[in-house]
Scaffold this motif. Structure first.
Motif, PDB file in Angstrom:
ATOM      1  N   PHE A   1       7.595  -3.026   2.252  1.00  0.00           N
ATOM      2  CA  PHE A   1       6.429  -2.281   2.379  1.00  0.00           C
ATOM      3  C   PHE A   1       5.439  -2.954   1.480  1.00  0.00           C
ATOM      4  CE2 PHE A   1       4.026   1.685   0.915  1.00  0.00           C
ATOM      5  CZ  PHE A   1       3.692   2.065   2.376  1.00  0.00           C
ATOM      6  N   LEU A   2       4.221  -3.053   2.173  1.00  0.00           N
ATOM      7  CA  LEU A   2       3.074  -3.648   1.410  1.00  0.00           C
ATOM      8  C   LEU A   2       1.781  -2.877   1.693  1.00  0.00           C
ATOM      9  CD1 LEU A   2       1.741  -6.155  -0.360  1.00  0.00           C
ATOM     10  CD2 LEU A   2       1.590  -7.119   1.762  1.00  0.00           C
ATOM     11  N   ALA A   3       1.059  -2.221   0.779  1.00  0.00           N
ATOM     12  CA  ALA A   3      -0.112  -1.522   1.001  1.00  0.00           C
ATOM     13  C   ALA A   3      -1.008  -1.902   0.206  1.00  0.00           C
ATOM     14  CB  ALA A   3       0.337  -0.292   1.081  1.00  0.00           C
ATOM     15  N   ASP A   4      -2.433  -1.623   0.755  1.00  0.00           N
ATOM     16  CA  ASP A   4      -3.734  -1.677  -0.048  1.00  0.00           C
ATOM     17  C   ASP A   4      -4.475  -0.459  -0.120  1.00  0.00           C
ATOM     18  OD1 ASP A   4      -5.756  -2.662  -1.256  1.00  0.00           O
ATOM     19  OD2 ASP A   4      -6.210  -4.582  -0.044  1.00  0.00           O
ATOM     20  N   VAL A   5      -4.560   0.069  -1.263  1.00  0.00           N
ATOM     21  CA  VAL A   5      -5.678   1.275  -1.316  1.00  0.00           C
ATOM     22  C   VAL A   5      -6.779   0.713  -1.727  1.00  0.00           C
ATOM     23  CG1 VAL A   5      -5.824   3.547  -2.573  1.00  0.00           C
ATOM     24  CG2 VAL A   5      -3.386   2.680  -2.066  1.00  0.00           C
ATOM     25  N   THR A   6      -7.869   1.411  -1.040  1.00  0.00           N
ATOM     26  CA  THR A   6      -9.266   1.293  -1.392  1.00  0.00           C
ATOM     27  C   THR A   6      -9.613   1.060  -2.881  1.00  0.00           C
ATOM     28  OG1 THR A   6      -9.959   2.054   0.708  1.00  0.00           O
ATOM     29  CG2 THR A   6     -11.612   1.932  -0.631  1.00  0.00           C
ATOM     30  N   GLY A   7     -10.680   0.269  -3.508  1.00  0.00           N
ATOM     31  CA  GLY A   7     -10.698   0.232  -4.804  1.00  0.00           C
ATOM     32  C   GLY A   7      -9.551  -0.300  -5.618  1.00  0.00           C
ATOM     33  N   HIS A   8      -9.812  -0.244  -7.104  1.00  0.00           N
ATOM     34  CA  HIS A   8      -8.945  -0.866  -7.732  1.00  0.00           C
ATOM     35  C   HIS A   8      -9.002   0.110  -9.320  1.00  0.00           C
ATOM     36  CE1 HIS A   8     -12.419  -3.656  -7.433  1.00  0.00           C
ATOM     37  NE2 HIS A   8     -12.606  -3.202  -8.494  1.00  0.00           N
ATOM     38  N   GLY A   9      -8.127  -0.143 -10.327  1.00  0.00           N
ATOM     39  CA  GLY A   9      -8.186   0.670 -11.543  1.00  0.00           C
ATOM     40  C   GLY A   9      -7.465   1.833 -11.213  1.00  0.00           C
ATOM     41  N   VAL A  10      -7.936   2.660 -12.063  1.00  0.00           N
ATOM     42  CA  VAL A  10      -6.911   3.960 -12.207  1.00  0.00           C
ATOM     43  C   VAL A  10      -6.876   4.794 -10.913  1.00  0.00           C
ATOM     44  CG1 VAL A  10      -6.743   6.248 -13.773  1.00  0.00           C
ATOM     45  CG2 VAL A  10      -7.092   4.056 -14.932  1.00  0.00           C
ATOM     46  N   PRO A  11      -8.185   5.088 -10.469  1.00  0.00           N
ATOM     47  CA  PRO A  11      -7.929   5.983  -9.300  1.00  0.00           C
ATOM     48  C   PRO A  11      -7.154   5.213  -7.938  1.00  0.00           C
ATOM     49  CG  PRO A  11     -10.449   5.716 -10.059  1.00  0.00           C
ATOM     50  CD  PRO A  11      -9.361   4.757 -10.850  1.00  0.00           C
ATOM     51  N   ALA A  12      -7.111   4.147  -7.852  1.00  0.00           N
ATOM     52  CA  ALA A  12      -6.412   3.309  -6.791  1.00  0.00           C
ATOM     53  C   ALA A  12      -4.974   3.344  -7.196  1.00  0.00           C
ATOM     54  CB  ALA A  12      -6.898   1.942  -6.516  1.00  0.00           C
ATOM     55  N   ALA A  13      -4.803   3.120  -8.488  1.00  0.00           N
ATOM     56  CA  ALA A  13      -3.374   3.248  -9.061  1.00  0.00           C
ATOM     57  C   ALA A  13      -2.670   4.501  -8.742  1.00  0.00           C
ATOM     58  CB  ALA A  13      -3.400   2.898 -10.541  1.00  0.00           C
ATOM     59  N   MET A  14      -3.438   5.756  -8.850  1.00  0.00           N
ATOM     60  CA  MET A  14      -2.653   6.983  -8.857  1.00  0.00           C
ATOM     61  C   MET A  14      -2.474   7.065  -7.273  1.00  0.00           C
ATOM     62  SD  MET A  14      -5.518   9.183 -11.202  1.00  0.00           S
ATOM     63  CE  MET A  14      -4.748  10.702 -10.724  1.00  0.00           C
ATOM     64  N   THR A  15      -3.330   6.723  -6.330  1.00  0.00           N
ATOM     65  CA  THR A  15      -3.082   6.960  -4.909  1.00  0.00           C
ATOM     66  C   THR A  15      -1.863   5.924  -4.448  1.00  0.00           C
ATOM     67  OG1 THR A  15      -5.443   7.306  -4.470  1.00  0.00           O
ATOM     68  CG2 THR A  15      -3.994   6.714  -2.706  1.00  0.00           C
ATOM     69  N   ALA A  16      -1.749   4.800  -5.177  1.00  0.00           N
ATOM     70  CA  ALA A  16      -0.639   3.796  -5.031  1.00  0.00           C
ATOM     71  C   ALA A  16       0.595   4.462  -5.508  1.00  0.00           C
ATOM     72  CB  ALA A  16      -0.935   2.591  -5.609  1.00  0.00           C
ATOM     73  N   ASN A  17       0.416   4.932  -6.613  1.00  0.00           N
ATOM     74  CA  ASN A  17       1.930   5.865  -6.950  1.00  0.00           C
ATOM     75  C   ASN A  17       2.333   6.831  -6.284  1.00  0.00           C
ATOM     76  OD1 ASN A  17       3.940   6.674  -8.638  1.00  0.00           O
ATOM     77  ND2 ASN A  17       2.424   7.612 -10.127  1.00  0.00           N
ATOM     78  N   THR A  18       1.356   7.512  -5.677  1.00  0.00           N
ATOM     79  CA  THR A  18       1.813   8.590  -4.646  1.00  0.00           C
ATOM     80  C   THR A  18       2.385   8.012  -3.446  1.00  0.00           C
ATOM     81  OG1 THR A  18       0.115   9.983  -5.675  1.00  0.00           O
ATOM     82  CG2 THR A  18       1.078  10.684  -3.439  1.00  0.00           C
ATOM     83  N   LEU A  19       1.658   6.967  -2.881  1.00  0.00           N
ATOM     84  CA  LEU A  19       2.005   6.434  -1.633  1.00  0.00           C
ATOM     85  C   LEU A  19       3.486   5.815  -1.842  1.00  0.00           C
ATOM     86  CD1 LEU A  19       1.234   5.542   1.073  1.00  0.00           C
ATOM     87  CD2 LEU A  19       0.337   3.315   0.084  1.00  0.00           C
TER      88      LEU A  19
END
Length: 663
Positions: free
Chosen positions: A271-289
């Motif tokens: 499973f490889l995914a790329d959430v828009t942006g970077h830093g804390v906001p993107a990490a929060m979404t990536a964590n949820t994903l």
């Protein structure tokens, strides 16, 4: 009351003050002899008044209230210390500055002034230059050694330009001539007060900024720990495949996600995914994903079905401008197939017998629509195949002239000859980083993940082969997992230490190499400049001993045979060693290596899946009666070459710490 404008001296009669002021003016307009005589007369006439003022100064507003205001209140009245051996001049300055709201104290000599400076810490010093025993210049220099923020104003009856210049060069703020004009005095002290308040405001702002930065650093360190725990992929440890992963967030944490989830000994989800942006906001979404992926994959293994579940969940809470690109694949080694869903990411590449196959997209990125049409595909996955997948931080890496790295450059690197099975991911990241022309430590503006997965054939491991191991490389850490059957000791040790030493060079170049050493050029040049060869040799020797112990005494359980001198010195020992290297259960065990950089140290851990042992029960190999014995010698050598060595997990994990020179 905080901030109250008050004086350290009691109010005196206005007529008396006027008389004293007239005396000061007359004294400064006469010749030197008359000036000395009148100063003596003034000293006798006003001695009682000066004594009273001094006593009151020690008792009055030098109270707890004033001390509290001096400590915390930026609007508190500033304190001035007047130092002069002429009482009339002192009285004139006290009266003038007290009426302006300053807290004024006085001293008649340099020694007395230094005592008050040490005890009370005035903000502004007004001192005569020419005084017996200690000049004003000497007083200021001595005061600045303990109070470097003290602002000093000199007054003198001598028009000595050289003295004024020397005073200012030594740290003085202003220089006034006698007779002191009241307006000029007030202007000079007011200017010094403004300078002091500007300095104080800057100091407070810097202190607040430093405190906030420490708070942010702590928060980011905690976020980084959570990022490592949740988002850093676990190495799959599948006997038929090896992976090499590089994960480089554009900031300390990022929004790219990779998970490798073994379902059985032959099946694994990618499973490889790329959430828009970077830093804390993107990490929060990536964590949820990633959390959602783990939950869904517990009951579903088909990639398209997994992505359909994720899309429905993500669509409900994703921000309007967020996009999630994804590659989800199911690798089946027994069926030799790869089922996948691909949307938004650069197409993964499969290299097979000189041919490069690009996987076709199959749908839309996640989160756009609640229930879009989604379809998957199947391709063959054969022994010897190399699968390379990256996030768009690679293909969208930008050169200084605005060109993009692009898919074609990625294809050429993947299809090109590689020195070993692990070089592809390293080569992809290195080429894209060099293409940007940015600093080596932070070459990418976007988060980057590069995955190279090779399907292993049944060819035996030969001396000189790079090990068929799993490897993860992050900004400050890397991990290796090697199955015992794929280990050739010399090659494995050289491979792992080569990667660790390169990471040490990068780390030291980033955080500060030894004084006078500039890090740059090739990797070998960087290593030569950044790290002491003796330090690296000690680390290499300690690692060799611990890794060898993990294989021989952990995976292969050769300890009882090694302790038997008859078996150990016979050909039978080598035969048993080779048998266990190739047959279950010993050959199926894994050896793990983890390395990270922290607080100027390299922390290196080696663990195995053997039965373990008690390090405390080992006899001392330096004992005169045990010089011929072999047990315990490797651990003793390792301890001698590092700063710390500890065992845990029942003796199955050894952690050593080595300080990096110059950090």
């Amino acid at each position: 009351m905080r901030g109250k404008r008050t004086s350290r001296h009691p109010e005196v009669d206005e007529a008396a003050i006027a008389t004293i002021a007239d005396k000061a003016t007359i004294a400064n307009e006469t010749d030197e002899a008359d000036k000395a005589d009148e100063a003596d007369e003034a000293d006798e006439a006003d001695k009682a008044t000066i004594a009273t003022i001094a006593d009151e100064a020690d008792k009055a507003t030098m109270t707890t209230e004033a001390d509290e205001a001096a400590g915390d209140d930026p609007d508190r009245p500033l304190s001035v210390l007047v130092v002069d051996d002429e009482p009339s001049v002192v009285m004139l300055i006290i009266h003038t500055l007290s009426r302006c709201g300053y807290l004024v104290d006085s001293a008649r000599s340099g020694a007395e002034a230094l005592g008050k400076i040490d005890r009370n810490g005035p903000d502004i010093l007004v001192t005569d230059i020419h005084m017996p025993e200690m000049t004003g210049m000497e007083l200021m220099r001595a005061a600045l050694r303990t109070r470097p923020d003290l602002l000093s104003i000199a007054i003198t009856g001598y028009g000595d330009v050289e003295t004024a210049v020397a005073f200012m060069k030594s740290g003085g703020f202003d220089y006034l001539q006698k007779p002191v004009n009241r307006d000029v005095l007030v202007w000079s002290v007011t200017s010094a007060a403004e300078r002091y308040r500007m300095r104080d405001a800057l100091r407070r702002a810097n202190a607040a900024l430093a405190a906030r930065n420490r708070e942010l650093e702590w928060e980011m360190a905690r976020a980084r720990e959570l990022y490592d725990l949740v988002l850093e992929p676990a190495l799959p440890r599948m006997a038929g495949a090896s992976v090499n992963i590089q994960c480089l967030p554009a900031r300390r944490i990022g929004g790219d996600v990779l998970d490798l989830l073994p379902l059985s000994k032959d099946r694994m989800l990618i499973f490889l995914a790329d959430v828009t942006g970077h830093g804390v906001p993107a990490a929060m979404t990536a964590n949820t994903l990633k959390t959602l992926f783990r939950e869904v994959s517990a009951t579903e293994s088909e990639p398209t079905a997994i992505c359909r579940h994720l899309n429905r969940a993500i669509h409900r809470f994703i921000l309007p401008d967020d996009v999630i690109s994804v590659f989800c694949g199911l690798l089946d080694l027994s069926a030799r197939t790869l089922d996948y869903y691909l949307s938004g990411l650069p197409p993964p590449l499969i290299c097979r017998n000189g041919e490069t196959i690009s996987l076709a997209p199959t749908g839309l990125p996640l989160g756009f629509f609640a229930d879009p049409p989604m379809a998957g595909r199947r391709v063959a996955a054969l022994a010897g195949d190399l699968l390379v997948a990256t996030t768009d931080g690679i293909t969208e890496a930008m050169a200084p002239d605005g060109r993009l790295f692009g898919k074609e450059r990625l294809r050429r690197i993947v299809a090109g000859p590689q020195p070993d099975r692990h070089a592809v991911a390293d080569a992809v990241v290195a080429a894209a980083a060099a293409f940007t022309g940015r600093p080596p430590r932070r070459p990418f503006r976007d988060d980057v993940i590069a995955l190279a997965l090779r399907l292993l054939d049944d060819a035996p491991v030969k001396p000189g082969d790079s090990p068929a191991c799993d490897r993860f490389l992050g900004p400050e850490n890397q991990r290796f997992c090697i199955q015992t059957r794929h280990i050739h000791l010399d090659a494995a040790i050289a491979f792992i230490m080569g990667r660790i030493e390169a990471a040490i060079a990068d780390h030291m170049a980033a955080v500060g190499a030894p004084a006078g050493q500039a890090v740059g050029g090739t990797a070998d040049q960087a290593m030569e400049k950044a790290a002491d060869p003796a330090m690296l040799e000690s680390l290499r020797l300690a690692f060799m001993e611990l890794f060898t112990n993990a294989v021989e005494h952990g995976s292969l359980e050769m300890t009882p045979l090694k302790l038997d001198p008859v078996v150990f010195e016979s050909p039978r020992y080598e035969e048993i060693f080779r048998e266990r290297m190739s047959r279950p259960p010993h050959a199926d065990r894994w050896v793990h290596v983890a390395c990270r950089h922290e607080n100027g140290c390299v922390i290196l851990a080696v663990s195995d899946e053997g039965p373990g042992f008690s390090p405390d029960a080992l006899p001392d190999p330096a004992d005169a009666g045990r010089l011929a014995a072999s047990s315990g010698r490797g651990i003793a050598i390792a301890r001698m070459n590092v700063d710390s060595l500890n065992y845990d997990q029942g003796g199955r994990r050894a952690t050593m710490i080595k300080r990096l020179n110059g950090l």
